[in-house]
Design a protein around this motif. Sequence first.
Motif, PDB file in Angstrom:
ATOM      1  N   ARG A  20      21.599 -21.485   6.887  1.00  0.00           N
ATOM      2  CA  ARG A  20      22.710 -22.569   6.732  1.00  0.00           C
ATOM      3  C   ARG A  20      22.552 -23.286   5.177  1.00  0.00           C
ATOM      4  NH1 ARG A  20      24.225 -19.974  10.096  1.00  0.00           N
ATOM      5  NH2 ARG A  20      25.069 -20.654  12.294  1.00  0.00           N
ATOM      6  N   ASP A  61      31.674 -38.188   7.898  1.00  0.00           N
ATOM      7  CA  ASP A  61      30.355 -37.498   7.401  1.00  0.00           C
ATOM      8  C   ASP A  61      30.930 -35.858   7.928  1.00  0.00           C
ATOM      9  OD1 ASP A  61      27.756 -36.737   6.630  1.00  0.00           O
ATOM     10  OD2 ASP A  61      27.593 -36.408   8.891  1.00  0.00           O
ATOM     11  N   ARG A  62      31.509 -35.851   8.884  1.00  0.00           N
ATOM     12  CA  ARG A  62      32.100 -34.565   9.674  1.00  0.00           C
ATOM     13  C   ARG A  62      32.877 -34.097   8.710  1.00  0.00           C
ATOM     14  NH1 ARG A  62      31.746 -32.486  14.819  1.00  0.00           N
ATOM     15  NH2 ARG A  62      33.590 -30.544  15.241  1.00  0.00           N
ATOM     16  N   ARG A  64      33.483 -34.756   5.531  1.00  0.00           N
ATOM     17  CA  ARG A  64      32.803 -34.057   4.173  1.00  0.00           C
ATOM     18  C   ARG A  64      32.134 -32.873   4.378  1.00  0.00           C
ATOM     19  NH1 ARG A  64      27.828 -33.987   2.812  1.00  0.00           N
ATOM     20  NH2 ARG A  64      27.287 -35.452   4.723  1.00  0.00           N
ATOM     21  N   ARG A  65      31.589 -32.527   5.567  1.00  0.00           N
ATOM     22  CA  ARG A  65      30.888 -31.308   5.878  1.00  0.00           C
ATOM     23  C   ARG A  65      31.837 -30.131   5.882  1.00  0.00           C
ATOM     24  NH1 ARG A  65      27.149 -32.214  10.697  1.00  0.00           N
ATOM     25  NH2 ARG A  65      26.489 -29.942  10.299  1.00  0.00           N
ATOM     26  N   GLU A  68      33.055 -29.328   2.620  1.00  0.00           N
ATOM     27  CA  GLU A  68      32.036 -28.530   1.704  1.00  0.00           C
ATOM     28  C   GLU A  68      32.207 -27.155   2.193  1.00  0.00           C
ATOM     29  OE1 GLU A  68      28.207 -30.092   2.797  1.00  0.00           O
ATOM     30  OE2 GLU A  68      28.474 -31.677   1.143  1.00  0.00           O
TER      31      GLU A  68
END
Length: 690
Positions: A20, A61-62, A64-65, A68
């Motif tokens: 990952r 946070d989720r 943002r991921r 990405e």
Amino acid sequence: MAETPPDLYTELLGLPPGPRPPDHYALLGLTLFEPDPHAIHEAILRQTAELKRWALHPDPDRMRRVQEMLNELSAAGVALEDPNTKAPYDEHLARQLGIALPTPEPRAVPMAPQPAPAAPPAPAPRPKTALPTPRALPPSRPSPATAEPAPATFWEAALDFLSAYWGWGLLAVGVLLAIWLPFALRRSPPEPQAHSEVATATPPAPPKPKTAIEVVAPARPVRPAPQPKSTKSPAPKASVEVYVEWPFGAVEAKRRQEATASALSAKVEEAVDLGGGVKLELVLVPAGKFVIGSPPSEQDRGSDEVQKPVTIEKPFWMGKYEVTQEQWQAIMGSKPARFSGMRNPVETASWDECRAFIAKLNEKVMSELLPPNLRTLDIGDWLARPVEDRTGRGFRLPTEGEWEWACRAGAATRFCFGDSDATLGDYAWYDANRSGGAHQVGEKRQNVWGLHDMHGNVWEWCASPYAERFDGSESKDEEAFSRRRVLRGGLWFAASQNCRSAHRLGPILKGNLDWGGFRVVCSARTSDRPAVMKLVPRAPRPKGPGPKVAIEVGVRWPFDAAETKRRQEETAKALGVKMEDAVDLGAGVKLDLVLIPAGEFVIGSPPSEEYRRSDEGQKRVTIDKPFWIGKYEVTQEQWQAMMGRNPARFHGPMNPVENVSWDDCRAFMSKVNEKVAGGGFRLPTEAEWE
């Protein structure tokens, strides 16, 4: 023990466990070194659509991921969709995995089956069907392989029929011609044309045509009477531009206003003398296109603020202030107000009383008080018309579209200056800063076009009837069917949301109000230089050749420091500027700028770069115009000079601001553009920054 974050690659995209982030092929769910570009493109679309479903998630946070991962998909597209970038990526990935690249033989496999169906020797069709097939493009159905019972196309069948029954065909054509020809000759005889020419050459004998000619004849000498005007050279036409772009900033708003005034040979501000030293001050508002109403995302939006494109076809004059008590006294001899003050607005006027004021204003101004130099009022032949036909000429109430266009002055935000309630007190008297009743006009800041009190103080009547869903119509007919009208702008004791540019108060009966005021408008034109309206897609550039900048695009990149300085110096010389400049923000605070030349480069990083991320895909980019960029990051003293506060955690006047959001930065830019002549400051694009 810390909780292990979920594997979003498996949860959202269904990828098997593995490294990952995964390589591009694994991310797209493709076999390693997939050669088919169509399959790669489809996989990118599929995976991107799947991720975008989760792009707005309550967990930051989720979210943002997920963003990405979207960046990784974009990088995969850059690397794999272009053969020039796919080949080096495949080589790099093969070295990384310690395997050999597959031979390019599979690419030839799809080509092998293609010649096979093109040469079926078994069915031997008739010669007649084999020859027309290259010409027979209209029928698109494929011919079946067992096609003996259905051999011929439409055109072949038609040829067969004509060859067999050509005699009957000729006979049918002859019958049709025999029927059609007499009608054709009867419909277009040559005699009427010849008769009409004789009739124009010699006067007709019957008395009726003679009297008709005698009636028309006296009127014809009257028309040539204005012919002496043709001896003058025709007056040049003023070109008034209706701009398409919206929204726009303060600098562009002033430029449009000044360009319109220049085209009309007028000033941006004029004044009409009402007698007794009382003036009616007017501001020129340019024509343009905008979207009335508010977007669904606007805070405190009302359900009747539906957005609709509106074109303000002609520039117009608008009262710089709401109509004051001294202006009302000069025209009407009375004062419909509770809060005394000659410079206070009238604030208990009904819609009908406003109309009565405007009628008397027009009667007085047009007959005796119009200044000789004020040629831009739409009076034309107003005085030459009967009194009962003067409705709609001269001064009038603004339409709803004109009012909001004038209030916004190019802005698409909640207020004419931005979205924040914190600044509203600088522009408006409203619930948070009221003291007593209505206040004198002009005590608060004006909008970009020079209009005061467009927010707050008193509600302002519009000519438009109220409609729950504004339909975009902009009729200036004030005798419309509805007795319910719209008020705009807010009130001295109204909440901030009621002072927004798009807020509508309605439907209100046209009777007396305890808080109803108004301002006047009149259409602008010149009597000797008629305005020509034209739409332009963008703000016009200055005429003349101007300096030409030699921009080297794609000549050589990368280049060394000496070449960098040479390009920068040549660009500065061509533009007639220095390589470094400074803007004064006031109180001795400067904003230092550096000139960046135009050029072409490759954004991103090569696969061989150490610590390279998967979202750094390479792409050729052209910076087609030179630009200025801040020599330093924006400092705390610069932020303080513009915004009046310091949000930083690590204080120091020359330290950069480091606790600001993207929206905060945009607000800072707006303030700088408002203060600095010429404006145009913005955040850099990603390509400009790199």
